[in-house]
Design a protein around this motif. Structure first.
Motif, short mmCIF file in Angstrom:
data_model
loop_
_atom_site.label_atom_id
_atom_site.label_comp_id
_atom_site.label_asym_id
_atom_site.label_seq_id
_atom_site.Cartn_x
_atom_site.Cartn_y
_atom_site.Cartn_z
N ALA A 43 50.26 57.69 33.36
CA ALA A 43 51.71 57.61 33.50
C ALA A 43 52.38 58.39 32.37
CB ALA A 43 52.17 56.15 33.47
N ALA A 44 53.31 59.28 32.74
CA ALA A 44 54.03 60.09 31.76
C ALA A 44 55.26 60.68 32.44
CB ALA A 44 53.14 61.20 31.22
N SER A 45 56.17 61.21 31.64
CA SER A 45 57.35 61.86 32.18
C SER A 45 56.96 63.08 33.01
CB SER A 45 58.28 62.31 31.05
OG SER A 45 59.30 63.15 31.54
N ASP A 46 57.59 63.21 34.18
CA ASP A 46 57.26 64.33 35.08
C ASP A 46 58.22 65.50 34.91
OD1 ASP A 46 59.62 63.47 36.20
OD2 ASP A 46 58.79 63.06 38.20
N ALA A 88 51.69 49.68 37.66
CA ALA A 88 50.45 50.34 37.27
C ALA A 88 49.68 49.51 36.25
CB ALA A 88 50.76 51.73 36.71
N ILE A 89 50.38 48.88 35.34
CA ILE A 89 49.72 48.05 34.33
C ILE A 89 49.15 46.79 34.99
CG2 ILE A 89 50.20 46.54 32.35
CD1 ILE A 89 52.02 48.81 31.31
N ARG A 90 49.85 46.25 35.94
CA ARG A 90 49.35 45.07 36.67
C ARG A 90 48.03 45.39 37.37
NH1 ARG A 90 53.71 44.03 39.77
NH2 ARG A 90 54.68 42.85 38.06
N ASN A 91 47.89 46.64 37.83
CA ASN A 91 46.69 47.03 38.58
C ASN A 91 45.56 47.53 37.68
OD1 ASN A 91 47.92 46.43 41.04
ND2 ASN A 91 48.77 48.50 41.26
N ALA A 92 45.79 47.61 36.38
CA ALA A 92 44.78 48.15 35.46
C ALA A 92 43.97 47.03 34.82
CB ALA A 92 45.47 48.98 34.38
N ASP A 93 42.79 47.40 34.33
CA ASP A 93 41.97 46.48 33.53
C ASP A 93 42.27 46.62 32.04
OD1 ASP A 93 40.51 45.48 35.76
OD2 ASP A 93 39.27 47.29 35.73
N ALA A 108 55.10 49.94 27.92
CA ALA A 108 53.71 49.71 28.32
C ALA A 108 53.10 48.56 27.52
CB ALA A 108 52.89 50.99 28.14
N MET A 109 53.39 48.50 26.22
CA MET A 109 52.84 47.42 25.40
C MET A 109 53.42 46.07 25.83
SD MET A 109 50.71 46.79 22.95
CE MET A 109 50.50 48.21 21.87
N ILE A 110 54.72 46.03 26.09
CA ILE A 110 55.35 44.77 26.52
C ILE A 110 54.74 44.30 27.84
CG2 ILE A 110 57.51 43.75 27.36
CD1 ILE A 110 58.97 45.59 25.35
N ALA A 112 51.84 45.15 29.16
CA ALA A 112 50.42 44.82 29.00
C ALA A 112 50.25 43.42 28.42
CB ALA A 112 49.74 45.86 28.11
N LYS A 113 51.08 43.06 27.48
CA LYS A 113 51.00 41.71 26.90
C LYS A 113 51.43 40.66 27.91
CE LYS A 113 49.03 42.92 23.57
NZ LYS A 113 47.71 42.40 23.21
N THR A 114 52.46 40.96 28.68
CA THR A 114 52.92 40.03 29.71
C THR A 114 51.84 39.80 30.75
OG1 THR A 114 55.21 40.78 29.40
CG2 THR A 114 54.71 39.61 31.45
N GLU A 115 51.13 40.87 31.12
CA GLU A 115 50.08 40.78 32.15
C GLU A 115 48.71 40.44 31.56
OE1 GLU A 115 50.72 40.95 35.30
OE2 GLU A 115 52.81 41.61 35.16
N LYS A 116 48.67 40.25 30.21
CA LYS A 116 47.41 39.89 29.53
C LYS A 116 46.32 40.95 29.74
CE LYS A 116 48.16 34.87 29.46
NZ LYS A 116 49.60 34.95 29.78
N LYS A 117 46.72 42.23 29.60
CA LYS A 117 45.78 43.34 29.72
C LYS A 117 45.44 43.88 28.32
CE LYS A 117 45.81 42.91 34.10
NZ LYS A 117 46.14 43.91 35.12
N PRO A 118 44.17 44.10 28.01
CA PRO A 118 43.79 44.62 26.69
C PRO A 118 44.34 46.03 26.47
CG PRO A 118 41.90 44.62 28.16
CD PRO A 118 42.99 43.87 28.88
N THR A 119 44.69 46.30 25.22
CA THR A 119 45.30 47.59 24.89
C THR A 119 44.57 48.24 23.72
OG1 THR A 119 46.86 46.49 23.38
CG2 THR A 119 47.61 46.91 25.63
#
Length: 375
Positions: A43-46, A88-93, A108-110, A112-119
């Motif tokens: 994910a990045a600016s297009d 996208a973060i919800r679908n990631a490991d 992305a950090m916010i 990832a923490k909400t969805e409990k995904k490691p960063t």
């Protein structure tokens, strides 16, 4: 037993079509993650178009109001893109975040923490000194209220430069982190000549016998473009070939020894590295610029800012560090001029430097270290 591949979401400010070093690092790491069997989205600016990459591209629609004003890109996604990023973060490991200060990184950090995904957060830059005192204050404040909390929140923290790590974590560092140097594509950046020095220079219309300095990077203030312009005025005996693009246009300088060559394929840049006399990068606030490592692998001497020259303590013996002060570009240019003369008077062992770069800077090793930290 067959296991599903790790699903990784990489988040950076832009794609590598933007032309910056951070984005090039993100692109190459994604290639390595895919080669290691991971399911990778990016994910990045297009805003600069979508590049070719084996990762699935999630182009975020963003505005970028600050780059022309300050030289610092700050893509800000619209509401629909913010929703795309969260999905996208919800679908990631796991989530790999490149640098702390971008809005996309913070979101992305916010999420990832909400969805409990490691960063894992890869910090490329430290403190950027500006000529403008207000911008310096804003930069220090941003590192205090954004970068430090982002570093504390990340499950794993990686730096691509020892100087950036020391700037942000202190010495000794106040928390555990990884030091992972960027890799170099050895199939492109090496000291094996494809053409003679004369043939390569002739392709670009550059003088055969003149001292040739190469600059590669964004044409923005923090890369030292004002210093470079003054240096070119001081040293008409040196030819300056500039690869890149940005809000500053070197064609407006009206200097016959300055040759803006735009953005070019990596193979062509590597050819000119092998036909030049030095890489000149009078930048500030850098981590370990990828172009420095690539020039080293080609056997090209490097003059750069002090922080960049100390980024890899083992390699610092081969790098000519210069104190760059954007508030005093005239004196900075004079110090760069003295460094040019010093390279002539005391040549470095370029063969040993190229051998070290070939051994120490490896994309696969960098990607493996990051993946192991997530596993």
């Amino acid at each position: 037993m067959k296991f599903d591949p790790m699903r990784i979401l990489a988040v950076s400010n832009f794609y590598d079509s933007h032309g910056g070093g951070l984005e090039r690092v993100a692109a190459q790491l994604n290639r390595e993650f895919v080669a290691a069997g991971c399911d990778v989205a990016w994910a990045a600016s297009d805003s600069d178009g979508l590049p070719e990459n084996p990762a699935r591209l999630i182009g975020l629609r963003c505005v970028n109001p600050t780059e022309k004003l300050t030289g610092l890109p700050m893509p800000i996604p619209d509401p629909r893109s913010i929703a795309q990023l969260r999905k996208a973060i919800r679908n990631a490991d796991a989530v790999v975040i490149h640098d702390a200060l971008y809005v996309t990184s913070i979101l992305a950090m916010i999420f990832a923490k909400t969805e409990k995904k490691p960063t894992v957060m890869i910090q490329h830059i430290g403190v950027i000194p500006f000529a403008n005192s207000l911008l310096n204050f804003i930069m220090r404040l941003a590192n205090l209220v954004v970068t430090r909390p982002m570093m504390d929140t990340a499950d794993r923290l990686a730096f691509i430069s020892a100087t950036v790590r020391d700037d942000l974590l202190g010495k000794p560092p106040r928390r555990r982190s990884m030091l992972v140097f960027n890799g170099v594509d050895q199939s492109v950046f090496n000291d094996r000549q494809r053409f003679t020095r004369g043939e390569t220079r002739a392709q670009w219309g550059l003088p055969l016998n003149a001292t040739l300095a190469i600059f590669v990077g964004r044409f923005v203030e923090k890369k030292g473009l004002r210093v470079l312009r003054l240096l070119a005025k001081q040293r008409p005996d040196v030819q300056f070939a500039l690869f890149g693009q940005g809000p500053i246009d070197p064609r407006e300088w009206g200097l016959a020894n300055v040759h803006p060559l735009g953005q070019q394929p990596q193979e062509r840049i590597a050819d000119l590295y092998r036909a030049a006399d030095m890489l000149l990068l009078p930048s500030v606030g850098e981590g370990y610029p990828l172009v420095v490592q690539e020039a080293m692998a080609c056997g090209l001497p490097v003059i750069c800012g002090n922080d960049s020259a100390k980024a890899d303590p083992t390699a610092s013996r081969w790098l000519s560090g210069v104190n760059i002060d954007l508030a005093d570009p005239q004196s900075s240019a004079a110090r760069c001029s003295a460094a040019i003369d010093a390279l002539v008077d005391l040549p470095i062992d370029t063969a040993a430097m190229a051998r070290y770069a070939a051994k120490a800077y490896n994309w696969r090793q960098m990607a493996s270290t990051l993946l192991n930290s997530l596993r």
